[in-house]
Write a protein that holds these residues in place. Structure first.
Motif, PDB file in Angstrom:
ATOM      1  N   GLU A  38       0.885  -1.191   0.070  1.00  0.00           N
ATOM      2  CA  GLU A  38       0.079   0.213  -0.114  1.00  0.00           C
ATOM      3  C   GLU A  38       0.796   1.217  -0.064  1.00  0.00           C
ATOM      4  OE1 GLU A  38      -3.399   0.345  -0.430  1.00  0.00           O
ATOM      5  OE2 GLU A  38      -3.194  -1.784  -0.502  1.00  0.00           O
ATOM      6  N   GLU A  39       1.930   1.286   0.773  1.00  0.00           N
ATOM      7  CA  GLU A  39       2.877   2.300   0.711  1.00  0.00           C
ATOM      8  C   GLU A  39       3.340   2.539  -0.514  1.00  0.00           C
ATOM      9  OE1 GLU A  39       6.786   3.526   2.822  1.00  0.00           O
ATOM     10  OE2 GLU A  39       5.991   1.965   3.748  1.00  0.00           O
ATOM     11  N   LYS A  41       2.149   1.800  -3.441  1.00  0.00           N
ATOM     12  CA  LYS A  41       0.769   2.333  -4.263  1.00  0.00           C
ATOM     13  C   LYS A  41       0.724   4.124  -3.920  1.00  0.00           C
ATOM     14  CE  LYS A  41      -1.807  -2.186  -4.596  1.00  0.00           C
ATOM     15  NZ  LYS A  41      -2.714  -2.860  -4.315  1.00  0.00           N
ATOM     16  N   GLU A  42       0.712   4.331  -2.698  1.00  0.00           N
ATOM     17  CA  GLU A  42       0.757   5.619  -2.280  1.00  0.00           C
ATOM     18  C   GLU A  42       1.646   6.556  -3.176  1.00  0.00           C
ATOM     19  OE1 GLU A  42       0.734   6.503   1.798  1.00  0.00           O
ATOM     20  OE2 GLU A  42      -1.262   5.031   2.119  1.00  0.00           O
ATOM     21  N   GLN A  44       3.210   5.756  -5.665  1.00  0.00           N
ATOM     22  CA  GLN A  44       2.854   6.049  -7.207  1.00  0.00           C
ATOM     23  C   GLN A  44       1.885   7.231  -7.496  1.00  0.00           C
ATOM     24  OE1 GLN A  44       1.792   2.005  -7.973  1.00  0.00           O
ATOM     25  NE2 GLN A  44       3.986   1.415  -8.982  1.00  0.00           N
ATOM     26  N   GLN A  45       1.289   7.230  -6.805  1.00  0.00           N
ATOM     27  CA  GLN A  45       0.097   8.425  -6.843  1.00  0.00           C
ATOM     28  C   GLN A  45       0.581   9.850  -6.856  1.00  0.00           C
ATOM     29  OE1 GLN A  45      -3.157   7.586  -7.560  1.00  0.00           O
ATOM     30  NE2 GLN A  45      -2.735   5.654  -7.156  1.00  0.00           N
ATOM     31  N   ARG A  46       0.122  10.818  -7.605  1.00  0.00           N
ATOM     32  CA  ARG A  46       0.756  12.059  -7.556  1.00  0.00           C
ATOM     33  C   ARG A  46       0.834  12.764  -6.274  1.00  0.00           C
ATOM     34  NH1 ARG A  46       0.038  16.208 -12.057  1.00  0.00           N
ATOM     35  NH2 ARG A  46       1.146  18.016 -11.057  1.00  0.00           N
ATOM     36  N   SER A  47       2.163  12.972  -5.949  1.00  0.00           N
ATOM     37  CA  SER A  47       2.200  13.589  -4.632  1.00  0.00           C
ATOM     38  C   SER A  47       1.961  14.959  -4.449  1.00  0.00           C
ATOM     39  CB  SER A  47       3.663  13.075  -4.030  1.00  0.00           C
ATOM     40  OG  SER A  47       4.720  13.732  -4.825  1.00  0.00           O
ATOM     41  N   THR A  48       1.992  15.571  -3.103  1.00  0.00           N
ATOM     42  CA  THR A  48       1.948  16.770  -2.808  1.00  0.00           C
ATOM     43  C   THR A  48       3.000  17.657  -3.395  1.00  0.00           C
ATOM     44  OG1 THR A  48       2.590  16.849  -0.526  1.00  0.00           O
ATOM     45  CG2 THR A  48       0.230  16.601  -1.159  1.00  0.00           C
TER      46      THR A  48
END
Length: 89
Positions: A38-39, A41-42, A44-48
Motif C-alpha cells: 500500500e505504501e 501504491k501511495e 505511485q500516486q501524484r504526491s503533493t
C-alpha cells in the motif's frame, strides 16, 4: 600432443546432469508473483510535492515573462562559496 574429439559429447564435464532440463523445477503450474504494498501504491500516486513544484515553476515562469524576476546575487554567491569550500549544499 594429440587432440581428438573422443570426450566432446556436448555435456559440460563439471556439471552433473540430473536428468531435469535446465530451467525446469518439476513444479507444474507454479508462477512468479509480484505484490505491491500500500505504501508503494501511495508513492505511485501524484504526491503533493510535485504539485507544489509545478506551482513554483509556474510562478517563476510568470515572473520571467513579466520581467519582474529578480536574482539574489548574494544568495547565489553564498551557496557557491559553501559548495566549493566543502561546507555542504
Amino acid at each position: 600432443m594429440r587432440i581428438d574429439n573422443r570426450f566432446s559429447i556436448g555435456v559440460h564435464p563439471y556439471r552433473q546432469y540430473s536428468g531435469i532440463p535446465q530451467g525446469k523445477t518439476g513444479q507444474p503450474g507454479r508462477r512468479d508473483r509480484v505484490e505491491i504494498s500500500e505504501e508503494a501504491k501511495e508513492l505511485q500516486q501524484r504526491s503533493t510535492w510535485a504539485a507544489e513544484r509545478e506551482e513554483k515553476v509556474r510562478r517563476l515562469k510568470e515572473q520571467i515573462d513579466n520581467r519582474t524576476y529578480e536574482i539574489d546575487a548574494r544568495a547565489i554567491a553564498e551557496k557557491l562559496y559553501k559548495f566549493y569550500k566543502g561546507d555542504g549544499q
